[in-house]
Design a protein around this motif. Structure first.
Motif, PDB file in Angstrom:
ATOM      1  N   HIS A  55       0.801  -1.225   0.000  1.00 24.23           N
ATOM      2  CA  HIS A  55       0.000   0.000   0.000  1.00 24.23           C
ATOM      3  C   HIS A  55       0.837   1.280   0.000  1.00 24.23           C
ATOM      4  O   HIS A  55       0.283   2.362  -0.135  1.00 24.23           O
ATOM      5  CB  HIS A  55      -0.941   0.006   1.204  1.00 24.23           C
ATOM      6  N   LEU A  56       2.140   1.168   0.190  1.00 20.18           N
ATOM      7  CA  LEU A  56       3.016   2.334   0.213  1.00 20.18           C
ATOM      8  C   LEU A  56       3.976   2.276  -0.974  1.00 20.18           C
ATOM      9  O   LEU A  56       4.285   1.183  -1.458  1.00 20.18           O
ATOM     10  CB  LEU A  56       3.836   2.355   1.517  1.00 20.18           C
ATOM     11  N   PRO A  57       4.456   3.430  -1.433  1.00 16.94           N
ATOM     12  CA  PRO A  57       5.453   3.423  -2.512  1.00 16.94           C
ATOM     13  C   PRO A  57       6.703   2.659  -2.073  1.00 16.94           C
ATOM     14  O   PRO A  57       7.230   2.896  -0.983  1.00 16.94           O
ATOM     15  CB  PRO A  57       5.773   4.898  -2.728  1.00 16.94           C
ATOM     16  N   ILE A  58       7.168   1.743  -2.912  1.00 12.60           N
ATOM     17  CA  ILE A  58       8.288   0.877  -2.536  1.00 12.60           C
ATOM     18  C   ILE A  58       9.547   1.686  -2.230  1.00 12.60           C
ATOM     19  O   ILE A  58      10.270   1.372  -1.279  1.00 12.60           O
ATOM     20  CB  ILE A  58       8.561  -0.203  -3.618  1.00 12.60           C
ATOM     21  N   GLY A  59       9.815   2.721  -3.009  1.00 14.88           N
ATOM     22  CA  GLY A  59      11.020   3.518  -2.776  1.00 14.88           C
ATOM     23  C   GLY A  59      11.020   4.173  -1.410  1.00 14.88           C
ATOM     24  O   GLY A  59      12.012   4.122  -0.679  1.00 14.88           O
ATOM     25  N   SER A  60       9.916   4.782  -1.048  1.00  9.17           N
ATOM     26  CA  SER A  60       9.817   5.437   0.261  1.00  9.17           C
ATOM     27  C   SER A  60       9.802   4.416   1.384  1.00  9.17           C
ATOM     28  O   SER A  60      10.487   4.583   2.400  1.00  9.17           O
ATOM     29  CB  SER A  60       8.550   6.290   0.336  1.00  9.17           C
ATOM     30  N   ALA A  61       9.034   3.348   1.211  1.00  6.09           N
ATOM     31  CA  ALA A  61       8.917   2.338   2.263  1.00  6.09           C
ATOM     32  C   ALA A  61      10.264   1.682   2.552  1.00  6.09           C
ATOM     33  O   ALA A  61      10.661   1.528   3.705  1.00  6.09           O
ATOM     34  CB  ALA A  61       7.886   1.284   1.877  1.00  6.09           C
ATOM     35  N   TYR A  62      10.975   1.317   1.489  1.00  4.60           N
ATOM     36  CA  TYR A  62      12.263   0.666   1.688  1.00  4.60           C
ATOM     37  C   TYR A  62      13.267   1.610   2.333  1.00  4.60           C
ATOM     38  O   TYR A  62      14.022   1.221   3.225  1.00  4.60           O
ATOM     39  CB  TYR A  62      12.810   0.125   0.353  1.00  4.60           C
ATOM     40  N   ALA A  63      13.273   2.858   1.902  1.00  2.49           N
ATOM     41  CA  ALA A  63      14.191   3.835   2.479  1.00  2.49           C
ATOM     42  C   ALA A  63      13.891   4.063   3.965  1.00  2.49           C
ATOM     43  O   ALA A  63      14.810   4.143   4.784  1.00  2.49           O
ATOM     44  CB  ALA A  63      14.115   5.150   1.711  1.00  2.49           C
ATOM     45  N   VAL A  64      12.625   4.156   4.315  1.00  2.00           N
ATOM     46  CA  VAL A  64      12.246   4.344   5.713  1.00  2.00           C
ATOM     47  C   VAL A  64      12.629   3.111   6.533  1.00  2.00           C
ATOM     48  O   VAL A  64      13.191   3.220   7.626  1.00  2.00           O
ATOM     49  CB  VAL A  64      10.743   4.671   5.840  1.00  2.00           C
ATOM     50  N   TRP A  65      12.350   1.925   5.997  1.00  2.00           N
ATOM     51  CA  TRP A  65      12.662   0.671   6.690  1.00  2.00           C
ATOM     52  C   TRP A  65      14.160   0.558   6.961  1.00  2.00           C
ATOM     53  O   TRP A  65      14.569   0.281   8.084  1.00  2.00           O
ATOM     54  CB  TRP A  65      12.163  -0.494   5.840  1.00  2.00           C
ATOM     55  N   THR A  66      14.969   0.788   5.930  1.00  2.00           N
ATOM     56  CA  THR A  66      16.415   0.692   6.128  1.00  2.00           C
ATOM     57  C   THR A  66      16.929   1.822   7.022  1.00  2.00           C
ATOM     58  O   THR A  66      17.863   1.620   7.791  1.00  2.00           O
ATOM     59  CB  THR A  66      17.183   0.705   4.791  1.00  2.00           C
TER      60      THR A  66
END
Length: 108
Positions: A55-66
């Motif tokens: 449900h979230l943009p992959i680029g933003s989600a991955y950056a936030v997660w990392t």
């Protein structure tokens, strides 16, 4: 709700990195338990990341997660593993946190 799942996933990323650090310090069965904790935390973290990225943009989600994982792991290193808290480490952690917040603000 998806951002909350992502934050929890990031915290489990910190947990699996912490388990690796503790396993390195341990011996025998204690080391095995830390490695089991690593696998469990890794699985939970990846599962929650997968759910959030539906449900979230992959680029933003991955950056936030990392980013959560990186910041959290550095803080665990400082407070648990007694790594140095130099000015430059803290400066760059602060810039990373600011960037994570910025990604959250500009993501839909």
């Amino acid at each position: 709700m998806n951002w909350i799942l992502l934050i929890i996933a990031g915290l489990f990323e910190v947990a699996f990195a912490t388990c690796l650090g503790k396993a390195k310090e341990a011996t025998g069965m204690e080391s095995t338990y830390w490695y089991i904790g690593f696998v469990i935390c890794l699985s939970i973290s990846m599962g929650l990341l997968l759910k959030a990225t539906q449900h979230l943009p992959i680029g933003s989600a991955y950056a936030v997660w990392t980013g959560i994982g990186a910041v959290g792991t550095v803080l665990v290193g400082i407070f648990v593993f007694k790594e140095p808290a130099t000015f430059w480490r803290l400066f760059f952690i602060t810039t990373l946190i600011t960037s994570i917040i910025g990604l959250k603000v500009v993501s839909h």
